[in-house]
Design a protein around this motif. Structure first.
Motif, PDB file in Angstrom:
ATOM      1  N   VAL A   1       0.823  -1.214   0.000  1.00  0.00           N
ATOM      2  CA  VAL A   1       0.000   0.000   0.000  1.00  0.00           C
ATOM      3  C   VAL A   1       0.856   1.263   0.000  1.00  0.00           C
ATOM      4  O   VAL A   1       0.467   2.287  -0.587  1.00  0.00           O
ATOM      5  N   GLY A   2       2.032   1.211   0.620  1.00  0.00           N
ATOM      6  CA  GLY A   2       2.900   2.384   0.593  1.00  0.00           C
ATOM      7  C   GLY A   2       3.322   2.743  -0.812  1.00  0.00           C
ATOM      8  O   GLY A   2       3.268   3.910  -1.218  1.00  0.00           O
ATOM      9  N   GLU A   3       3.751   1.733  -1.576  1.00  0.00           N
ATOM     10  CA  GLU A   3       4.134   1.985  -2.972  1.00  0.00           C
ATOM     11  C   GLU A   3       2.943   2.478  -3.775  1.00  0.00           C
ATOM     12  O   GLU A   3       3.073   3.384  -4.617  1.00  0.00           O
ATOM     13  N   ALA A   4       1.761   1.882  -3.527  1.00  0.00           N
ATOM     14  CA  ALA A   4       0.557   2.297  -4.249  1.00  0.00           C
ATOM     15  C   ALA A   4       0.254   3.772  -4.000  1.00  0.00           C
ATOM     16  O   ALA A   4      -0.061   4.522  -4.933  1.00  0.00           O
ATOM     17  N   ILE A   5       0.365   4.205  -2.767  1.00  0.00           N
ATOM     18  CA  ILE A   5       0.083   5.601  -2.437  1.00  0.00           C
ATOM     19  C   ILE A   5       1.100   6.521  -3.109  1.00  0.00           C
ATOM     20  O   ILE A   5       0.738   7.566  -3.677  1.00  0.00           O
ATOM     21  N   ARG A   6       2.356   6.139  -3.073  1.00  0.00           N
ATOM     22  CA  ARG A   6       3.397   6.986  -3.675  1.00  0.00           C
ATOM     23  C   ARG A   6       3.252   7.075  -5.187  1.00  0.00           C
ATOM     24  O   ARG A   6       3.511   8.133  -5.779  1.00  0.00           O
ATOM     25  N   ARG A   7       2.823   5.996  -5.814  1.00  0.00           N
ATOM     26  CA  ARG A   7       2.713   5.988  -7.272  1.00  0.00           C
ATOM     27  C   ARG A   7       1.421   6.608  -7.783  1.00  0.00           C
ATOM     28  O   ARG A   7       1.402   7.267  -8.824  1.00  0.00           O
ATOM     29  N   VAL A   8       0.322   6.382  -7.070  1.00  0.00           N
ATOM     30  CA  VAL A   8      -1.001   6.794  -7.568  1.00  0.00           C
ATOM     31  C   VAL A   8      -1.457   8.103  -6.962  1.00  0.00           C
ATOM     32  O   VAL A   8      -2.168   8.877  -7.596  1.00  0.00           O
ATOM     33  N   ARG A   9      -1.084   8.357  -5.717  1.00  0.00           N
ATOM     34  CA  ARG A   9      -1.530   9.545  -4.978  1.00  0.00           C
ATOM     35  C   ARG A   9      -3.055   9.636  -4.903  1.00  0.00           C
ATOM     36  O   ARG A   9      -3.662  10.670  -5.244  1.00  0.00           O
ATOM     37  N   PRO A  10      -3.711   8.579  -4.450  1.00  0.00           N
ATOM     38  CA  PRO A  10      -5.167   8.624  -4.353  1.00  0.00           C
ATOM     39  C   PRO A  10      -5.622   9.443  -3.152  1.00  0.00           C
ATOM     40  O   PRO A  10      -4.851   9.679  -2.208  1.00  0.00           O
ATOM     41  N   PHE A  11      -6.866   9.830  -3.172  1.00  0.00           N
ATOM     42  CA  PHE A  11      -7.489  10.472  -2.006  1.00  0.00           C
ATOM     43  C   PHE A  11      -7.580   9.476  -0.855  1.00  0.00           C
ATOM     44  O   PHE A  11      -7.413   9.835   0.316  1.00  0.00           O
ATOM     45  N   GLY A  12      -7.899   8.210  -1.203  1.00  0.00           N
ATOM     46  CA  GLY A  12      -8.045   7.191  -0.181  1.00  0.00           C
ATOM     47  C   GLY A  12      -7.710   5.823  -0.723  1.00  0.00           C
ATOM     48  O   GLY A  12      -7.587   5.622  -1.939  1.00  0.00           O
ATOM     49  N   VAL A  13      -7.536   4.870   0.182  1.00  0.00           N
ATOM     50  CA  VAL A  13      -7.305   3.477  -0.193  1.00  0.00           C
ATOM     51  C   VAL A  13      -8.394   2.614   0.423  1.00  0.00           C
ATOM     52  O   VAL A  13      -8.991   2.964   1.443  1.00  0.00           O
ATOM     53  N   ASP A  14      -8.625   1.473  -0.216  1.00  0.00           N
ATOM     54  CA  ASP A  14      -9.703   0.568   0.168  1.00  0.00           C
ATOM     55  C   ASP A  14      -9.122  -0.836   0.251  1.00  0.00           C
ATOM     56  O   ASP A  14      -8.420  -1.269  -0.661  1.00  0.00           O
ATOM     57  N   VAL A  15      -9.411  -1.548   1.336  1.00  0.00           N
ATOM     58  CA  VAL A  15      -8.834  -2.879   1.531  1.00  0.00           C
ATOM     59  C   VAL A  15      -9.881  -3.835   2.064  1.00  0.00           C
ATOM     60  O   VAL A  15     -10.718  -3.461   2.882  1.00  0.00           O
TER      61      VAL A  15
END
Length: 220
Positions: A178-192
């Protein structure tokens, strides 16, 4: 900006309490689906939504596809937000906005290729946010979420850049990626969902590890 966290596939009031205590901003409550994990009865969705604190968003995940049937599903369950997991007609998206203007509306986009970007202008006028997932709505048995698969995050990043609405990222996320996902995509939020569940139940250790990974990415 702090990344919001939605914990999906909540299956009981106890799981809702665990997610909230861990720092979740939103709970995903999965209604009947053609496939995938976590569906619960509408009555239980309504109970969990009613018991959740006002600061916590409660997302009804509905597989209904017409404005009238989605509105009826909202009325049965009383969430703060409806997450529309199918690619519905733009006309129905517009009609739902008219029928239930007080409910936040989140349109799921299943990222199967660059054509996902074409859906930004189609839905943006009628929704409050998007959620990017890894389903296959056109499969023989439609997959509308909970696949445990990631998708092409470069397309997700392009979608975030193009969207005038906030974007949540879902699909195969866990504490390890999820850390890499946030850094690459820069979403408002994440869902799991599957990334914080073990043997069909919400796992407190996995949940805490996921939350720590999100916060570490926010600080990096």
């Amino acid at each position: 900006m702090r990344t919001r966290v939605k914990i999906c596939c909540i299956g009981s009031p106890r799981e809702a309490e665990l997610a909230i205590s861990a720092g979740a901003d939103a709970l995903g409550l999965v209604a009947a689906m053609p496939s995938g994990p976590g569906p619960i009865a509408d009555e239980l969705i309504a109970d969990i939504a009613a018991a959740s604190p006002p600061a916590i968003s409660t997302f009804l995940l509905t597989s209904e596809t017409s404005a009238a049937s989605i509105a009826a599903h909202i009325d049965r369950t009383r969430p703060t937000t409806v997450q529309i997991v199918s690619h519905i007609a733009a006309g129905d998206a517009a009609e739902l906005a008219r029928l239930r203007p007080h409910i936040r509306r989140v349109q799921v986009i299943h990222v199967e290729g660059p054509q996902a970007l074409d859906l930004v202008p189609a839905y943006s006028p009628f929704v409050h946010a998007f959620l990017l997932d890894s389903g296959r709505p056109g499969a023989a048995t439609p997959e509308l979420g909970g696949t445990g698969r990631t998708h092409d995050w470069s397309i997700s990043a392009a979608f975030v850049a193009a969207s005038p609405r906030p974007v949540f990222l879902a699909g195969g996320l866990d504490a390890g990626n999820v850390g890499e996902a946030i850094r690459r995509v820069r979403p408002f939020g994440v869902d799991v969902c599957s990334g914080v569940r073990r043997n069909g139940a919400l796992d407190l250790t996995a949940l805490r590890d996921f939350m720590r990974a999100v916060r570490a990415a926010d600080e990096s």
